[in-house]
Design an enzyme around this catalytic site. Structure first.
Site, PDB file in Angstrom:
ATOM      1  CB  SER A  64       1.393 -19.389  -7.511  1.00 14.74           C
ATOM      2  OG  SER A  64       1.528 -18.294  -6.641  1.00 14.74           O
ATOM      3  CG  HIS A  89       1.506 -23.703  -8.976  1.00 11.96           C
ATOM      4  ND1 HIS A  89       0.256 -23.660  -9.578  1.00 11.96           N
ATOM      5  CD2 HIS A  89       1.418 -22.910  -7.883  1.00 11.96           C
ATOM      6  CE1 HIS A  89      -0.520 -22.854  -8.881  1.00 11.96           C
ATOM      7  NE2 HIS A  89       0.156 -22.389  -7.853  1.00 11.96           N
ATOM      8  CE  LYS A 142      -3.347 -24.145  -6.728  1.00 10.29           C
ATOM      9  NZ  LYS A 142      -2.704 -23.591  -5.565  1.00 10.29           N
TER      10      LYS A 142
HETATM   11  C1  LIG Z   1      -3.007 -22.985  -4.338  1.00  9.63           C
HETATM   12  C2  LIG Z   1      -1.817 -22.897  -3.500  1.00  9.63           C
HETATM   13  C3  LIG Z   1      -1.850 -23.246  -2.147  1.00  9.63           C
HETATM   14  C4  LIG Z   1      -3.146 -23.569  -1.432  1.00  9.63           C
HETATM   15  O1  LIG Z   1      -3.650 -24.775  -1.802  1.00  9.63           O
HETATM   16  P1  LIG Z   1      -5.217 -25.096  -1.665  1.00  9.63           P
HETATM   17  O2  LIG Z   1      -5.253 -26.560  -1.703  1.00  9.63           O
HETATM   18  O3  LIG Z   1      -5.905 -24.431  -2.801  1.00  9.63           O
HETATM   19  O4  LIG Z   1      -5.664 -24.560  -0.338  1.00  9.63           O
HETATM   20  C5  LIG Z   1      -0.664 -23.244  -1.444  1.00  9.63           C
HETATM   21  N1  LIG Z   1       0.497 -22.890  -2.024  1.00  9.63           N
HETATM   22  C6  LIG Z   1       0.556 -22.512  -3.320  1.00  9.63           C
HETATM   23  C7  LIG Z   1       1.882 -22.127  -3.912  1.00  9.63           C
HETATM   24  C8  LIG Z   1      -0.592 -22.493  -4.081  1.00  9.63           C
HETATM   25  O5  LIG Z   1      -0.537 -22.101  -5.358  1.00  9.63           O
END
Ligand SMILES: *Cc1c(COP(=O)(O)O)cnc(C)c1O
Length: 402
Positions: free
Chosen positions: A190, A218, A249
């Protein structure tokens, strides 16, 4: 009750206050800026100004998609805005099972389970599957929610150097005979945007009889020919035991999921505490997520455009002399060095209507402060070219590039 306190909590609050004040004084405080309006998939209005959005995780530009909005509205009309509590008791709606079937299908898995956030998913899934006496082996750059899940589990927590297969093997060798081991990594990292070496991770997991969990926050909608993620990218379907992802996302909703074998999902449905003790996903969000997976498959041009935009953005920045580290995806780190340089570059970009954000220590190691820019399917090539002009000009003024 008005007495002066001097304890750990008070001190920690004071330190944070000081740090934030220093940043505000230098006009370097960029966090929590309210977005007033979302224009199409690629622009936002912040402080009354229209800015190109280069800090979004909505990689395929699905926020505000008419089909997804319509699905959410229809769900509200039919089911209202909340649920009847936890899934196990009265909270399960047909919408939830439809969404879980859609996810299982999208991930080529037997079944799937959803939770109300990706963060909660990692916490609850990791701590349900392993515990005291077990071993969990995690990439050093894994997301905070994975780290927190590992610590909460009570298992022996080992970390391997980022994407370093020799180090992963060393950690696996250290697991005592007969102990249960779980290996976890982000599919796309990330902060750096690089991709896990899945073929070698899988080979090592098989050699040492370890379970494998991938966090696809991602990679869904980003990797693979049809956006199905890491297994499609490497053409290695069925190689990941626990396929975790978020619905917040690329999927413009909220929530998290795990897809995998039926026994795994059944077990989580009866044993994971975030499922048993926390309310179900709201109808609108479940319906929006369900529709989004379908839109991804129905509109393959979005992924094609994302790939073209990613190519343009990374090669353009590299061409100007920026270090974009090892990224090959839509997350593009623009290395600045010191925190101050990252703040200065962010400030220059935002003053020129390019909305990007910095990542500084301790989120990344000292000296590796950066812009963490993201490129979206909804950007037009001309918009990306303009954003790169802004970043390049500021980068030269600050001395990051020549
Ligand atoms: C954003 C993210 C999460 C958490 O997800 P949310 O739905 O925002 O709580 C978990 N793992 C990774 C790698 C992330 O980038």
């Amino acid at each position: 009750m008005d007495f002066k306190r001097d304890d750990g909590i008070t001190r920690r609050m004071a330190i944070l206050q000081q740090r934030a004040k220093m940043m505000r004084d230098h006009d370097f405080y960029f966090y929590n800026q309210p977005i007033e309006e979302v224009l199409g998939g690629s622009k936002v209005i912040v402080n009354g100004r229209e800015m190109g959005m280069y800090a979004s995780y909505s990689y395929l530009g699905l926020v505000g998609h008419p089909r997804i909005n319509a699905a959410a509205k229809a769900a509200v009309d039919k089911f209202g805005t909340g649920t009847h509590g936890v899934r196990t008791l009265a909270g399960s709606l047909t919408l939830h099972s439809e969404l879980e079937e859609t996810i299982a299908d999208f991930k080529h898995a037997e079944a799937a389970i959803t939770y109300t956030s990706g963060y909660a998913t990692n916490l609850t899934v990791i701590s349900t599957l392993i515990g005291r006496g077990d071993y969990v082996i995690s990439d050093k750059l894994n997301h905070a929610s994975i780290v927190d899940g590992c610590m909460m589990s009570g298992a022996e927590f080992r970390r391997f150097k980022h994407n370093d297969m020799q180090d992963l093997e060393r950690r696996l060798e250290q697991v005592p005979q007969g102990a249960t081991a779980l290996v976890i990594a982000d599919a796309v990292f990330s902060m750096d945007g690089d991709v896990i070496d899945l073929p070698n991770v899988v080979a090592l997991c098989r050699k040492y009889n370890a379970y494998l969990m991938m966090d696809e926050a991602h990679s869904v909608g980003v990797l693979g020919k049809t956006g199905r993620g890491i297994e499609e990218h490497f053409d290695m379907w069925g190689s990941v035991d626990i396929k975790m992802g978020t619905l917040s996302k690329t999927i413009p909703s909220v929530g998290g999921y795990v897809a995998g074998k039926r026994e795994l999902i059944d077990y989580l449905r009866h044993a994971s505490r975030a499922y048993i003790f926390s309310a179900a996903l709201p109808p609108a969000q479940a319906a929006a997520a369900n529709e989004s997976f379908k839109v991804i498959l129905d509109e393959p041009w979005r992924l094609e455009k994302l790939n073209a935009n990613t190519q343009q953005f990374i090669s353009g920045l590299k061409g100007m002399g920026f270090d974009t580290m090892l990224t090959t995806t839509a997350i593009v780190p623009v290395l600045c060095g010191t925190d101050e340089r990252a703040y200065a570059l962010t400030q220059a970009c935002q003053r020129n209507d390019v909305f990007v954000l910095p990542v500084v220590s301790p989120a990344v190691p000292e000296g590796l402060a950066r812009l963490r820019a993201t490129v979206l399917a909804s950007h037009e090539p001309g918009e990306i070219a303009r954003a790169m002009d802004v970043i390049g000009k500021a980068g030269r003024e600050i001395g990051i590039i020549k």
